[in-house]
Design a protein around this motif. Structure first.
Motif, PDB file in Angstrom:
ATOM      1  N   MET A   1      -0.878  21.397   0.239  1.00 26.52           N
ATOM      2  CA  MET A   1       0.489  20.867   0.298  1.00 26.52           C
ATOM      3  C   MET A   1       0.439  19.355   0.226  1.00 26.52           C
ATOM      4  O   MET A   1      -0.352  18.705   0.887  1.00 26.52           O
ATOM      5  CB  MET A   1       1.173  21.283   1.596  1.00 26.52           C
ATOM      6  N   TYR A   2       1.306  18.758  -0.602  1.00 29.89           N
ATOM      7  CA  TYR A   2       1.344  17.317  -0.756  1.00 29.89           C
ATOM      8  C   TYR A   2       2.300  16.704   0.252  1.00 29.89           C
ATOM      9  O   TYR A   2       3.344  17.276   0.567  1.00 29.89           O
ATOM     10  CB  TYR A   2       1.790  16.939  -2.172  1.00 29.89           C
ATOM     11  N   MET A   3       1.945  15.539   0.769  1.00 26.33           N
ATOM     12  CA  MET A   3       2.806  14.849   1.717  1.00 26.33           C
ATOM     13  C   MET A   3       3.245  13.531   1.118  1.00 26.33           C
ATOM     14  O   MET A   3       2.548  12.937   0.304  1.00 26.33           O
ATOM     15  CB  MET A   3       2.049  14.606   3.030  1.00 26.33           C
ATOM     16  N   ALA A   4       4.429  13.095   1.547  1.00 27.38           N
ATOM     17  CA  ALA A   4       4.941  11.816   1.055  1.00 27.38           C
ATOM     18  C   ALA A   4       4.178  10.704   1.748  1.00 27.38           C
ATOM     19  O   ALA A   4       4.684  10.050   2.660  1.00 27.38           O
ATOM     20  CB  ALA A   4       6.441  11.705   1.329  1.00 27.38           C
ATOM     21  N   GLY A   5       2.938  10.543   1.337  1.00 22.29           N
ATOM     22  CA  GLY A   5       2.082   9.578   1.995  1.00 22.29           C
ATOM     23  C   GLY A   5       1.328   8.699   1.022  1.00 22.29           C
ATOM     24  O   GLY A   5       1.206   9.005  -0.162  1.00 22.29           O
ATOM     25  N   LEU A   6       0.809   7.601   1.543  1.00 13.06           N
ATOM     26  CA  LEU A   6       0.047   6.636   0.764  1.00 13.06           C
ATOM     27  C   LEU A   6      -1.268   6.365   1.476  1.00 13.06           C
ATOM     28  O   LEU A   6      -1.290   6.074   2.674  1.00 13.06           O
ATOM     29  CB  LEU A   6       0.843   5.331   0.630  1.00 13.06           C
ATOM     30  N   LEU A   7      -2.359   6.465   0.727  1.00 17.15           N
ATOM     31  CA  LEU A   7      -3.673   6.107   1.245  1.00 17.15           C
ATOM     32  C   LEU A   7      -4.121   4.815   0.596  1.00 17.15           C
ATOM     33  O   LEU A   7      -4.188   4.708  -0.627  1.00 17.15           O
ATOM     34  CB  LEU A   7      -4.690   7.215   0.951  1.00 17.15           C
ATOM     35  N   ILE A   8      -4.408   3.822   1.418  1.00 16.81           N
ATOM     36  CA  ILE A   8      -4.886   2.521   0.923  1.00 16.81           C
ATOM     37  C   ILE A   8      -6.369   2.409   1.240  1.00 16.81           C
ATOM     38  O   ILE A   8      -6.776   2.475   2.410  1.00 16.81           O
ATOM     39  CB  ILE A   8      -4.128   1.358   1.592  1.00 16.81           C
ATOM     40  N   LEU A   9      -7.151   2.239   0.207  1.00 18.61           N
ATOM     41  CA  LEU A   9      -8.606   2.141   0.373  1.00 18.61           C
ATOM     42  C   LEU A   9      -9.091   0.806  -0.176  1.00 18.61           C
ATOM     43  O   LEU A   9      -9.083   0.581  -1.386  1.00 18.61           O
ATOM     44  CB  LEU A   9      -9.292   3.303  -0.351  1.00 18.61           C
ATOM     45  N   ASP A  10      -9.468  -0.081   0.730  1.00 22.62           N
ATOM     46  CA  ASP A  10      -9.979  -1.388   0.328  1.00 22.62           C
ATOM     47  C   ASP A  10     -10.857  -1.930   1.444  1.00 22.62           C
ATOM     48  O   ASP A  10     -10.518  -1.798   2.626  1.00 22.62           O
ATOM     49  CB  ASP A  10      -8.830  -2.359   0.039  1.00 22.62           C
ATOM     50  N   TYR A  11     -11.972  -2.516   1.068  1.00 21.28           N
ATOM     51  CA  TYR A  11     -12.919  -3.052   2.047  1.00 21.28           C
ATOM     52  C   TYR A  11     -12.312  -4.221   2.832  1.00 21.28           C
ATOM     53  O   TYR A  11     -12.634  -4.441   3.992  1.00 21.28           O
ATOM     54  CB  TYR A  11     -14.195  -3.500   1.334  1.00 21.28           C
ATOM     55  N   GLU A  12     -11.403  -4.958   2.191  1.00 21.99           N
ATOM     56  CA  GLU A  12     -10.802  -6.129   2.820  1.00 21.99           C
ATOM     57  C   GLU A  12      -9.534  -5.760   3.597  1.00 21.99           C
ATOM     58  O   GLU A  12      -8.570  -5.253   3.021  1.00 21.99           O
ATOM     59  CB  GLU A  12     -10.465  -7.179   1.769  1.00 21.99           C
ATOM     60  N   LYS A  13      -9.539  -6.036   4.875  1.00 21.21           N
ATOM     61  CA  LYS A  13      -8.395  -5.712   5.730  1.00 21.21           C
ATOM     62  C   LYS A  13      -7.139  -6.456   5.294  1.00 21.21           C
ATOM     63  O   LYS A  13      -6.034  -5.902   5.331  1.00 21.21           O
ATOM     64  CB  LYS A  13      -8.722  -6.070   7.184  1.00 21.21           C
ATOM     65  N   ILE A  14      -7.300  -7.698   4.873  1.00 20.85           N
ATOM     66  CA  ILE A  14      -6.145  -8.503   4.482  1.00 20.85           C
ATOM     67  C   ILE A  14      -5.422  -7.896   3.275  1.00 20.85           C
ATOM     68  O   ILE A  14      -4.197  -7.958   3.173  1.00 20.85           O
ATOM     69  CB  ILE A  14      -6.568  -9.972   4.189  1.00 20.85           C
ATOM     70  N   ILE A  15      -6.185  -7.276   2.372  1.00 24.36           N
ATOM     71  CA  ILE A  15      -5.587  -6.615   1.215  1.00 24.36           C
ATOM     72  C   ILE A  15      -4.800  -5.386   1.655  1.00 24.36           C
ATOM     73  O   ILE A  15      -3.681  -5.134   1.207  1.00 24.36           O
ATOM     74  CB  ILE A  15      -6.654  -6.209   0.179  1.00 24.36           C
TER      75      ILE A  15
END
Length: 255
Positions: A1-15
């Motif tokens: 099941m898909y959720m209305a969500g966003l996954l942010i993957l980045d080594y830099e916290k500021i990004i």
């Protein structure tokens, strides 16, 4: 099941913080947002939450970014993966496209470009309110067919100064890759297609109006009347004035 969500993957916290802020100040502020600074952690989160959208940097400390993105799509085929990277190498862009990713944005992050590509993707469950499914289908189809999308852009903008870079940027592809893709699908280069399309619009105006040659040239994207005339004669074997004259004679004979 898909959720209305966003996954942010980045080594830099500021990004990651910057991306979160962009979404919180946009129409997508209702999204559940998950974040990670490593590939393994991101995969675990993805398997549990199955978000509809992933924004990720390909340069990860523990895994191959391209392969991880493919794994996301394997788990949830309808997920949209947007790459955010400092790498402008054609091979990396091409690999991302071949992997089935939905967009490739270059750092530093552009809020306008990021939200523009999300808008264009029209991922159904990113919106709070239901929308017409047939329209969503058309939008997703256009996003997955960059040449088709580019043609629509060209047909709407041919009167303006239009470059390959501008059109490629509109469909989120590198200039080189877009040029190759366009020629492979249309059997003609972007430059020649644009020139022929402008010429056909000019022919229509020559036949249906009494506008001066200068006006027609300016309204069909040619730099000036001289260039328009030279191009027209090279491609049609006669000048715009001669073309119009031949049409008038033919019209008079049939009426």
């Amino acid at each position: 099941m898909y959720m209305a969500g966003l996954l942010i993957l980045d080594y830099e916290k500021i990004i990651r913080q910057e991306i979160k802020l962009i979404f919180k100040e946009s129409q997508y502020n209702h999204l559940s947002i998950y974040e990670s600074d490593s590939g393994k952690s991101a995969l675990s989160i993805f398997q549990q939450k199955k978000p509809s959208l992933v924004i990720m940097d390909l340069s990860l400390p523990d895994v191959d970014g391209i392969q991880l993105g493919k794994e996301f799509i394997k788990i949830s085929p309808k997920v949209s993966v947007i790459v955010l990277s400092q790498l402008t190498m054609f091979e990396m862009v091409e690999s991302s496209i071949n992997a089935g990713f939905s967009g490739y944005l270059i750092k530093p992050l552009s809020k306008v470009k990021l939200l523009s590509i999300v808008d264009r993707l029209q991922i159904p469950d990113l919106f709070q309110h239901s929308t017409d499914t047939s329209k969503e289908s058309e939008s997703v189809d256009a996003a997955k067919q960059p040449v088709k999308h580019a043609l629509e852009f060209i047909h709407n903008k041919y009167q303006d100064e239009l470059t390959l870079h501008e059109v490629a940027n509109y469909v989120y592809l590198s200039d080189c890759y877009f040029s190759r893709l366009f020629k492979a699908e249309m059997k003609i280069s972007f430059i020649e297609y644009l020139k022929k399309y402008r010429l056909n619009q000019a022919k229509r105006l020559l036949k249906m109006t009494s506008f001066p040659i200068e006006v027609i040239a300016n309204n069909t994207g040619f730099a000036n009347a001289s260039y328009f005339t030279t191009t027209f004669k090279r491609m049609e074997g006669k000048t715009p004035t001669e073309y119009r004259g031949d049409f008038v004679k033919l019209f008079d004979k049939t009426h």
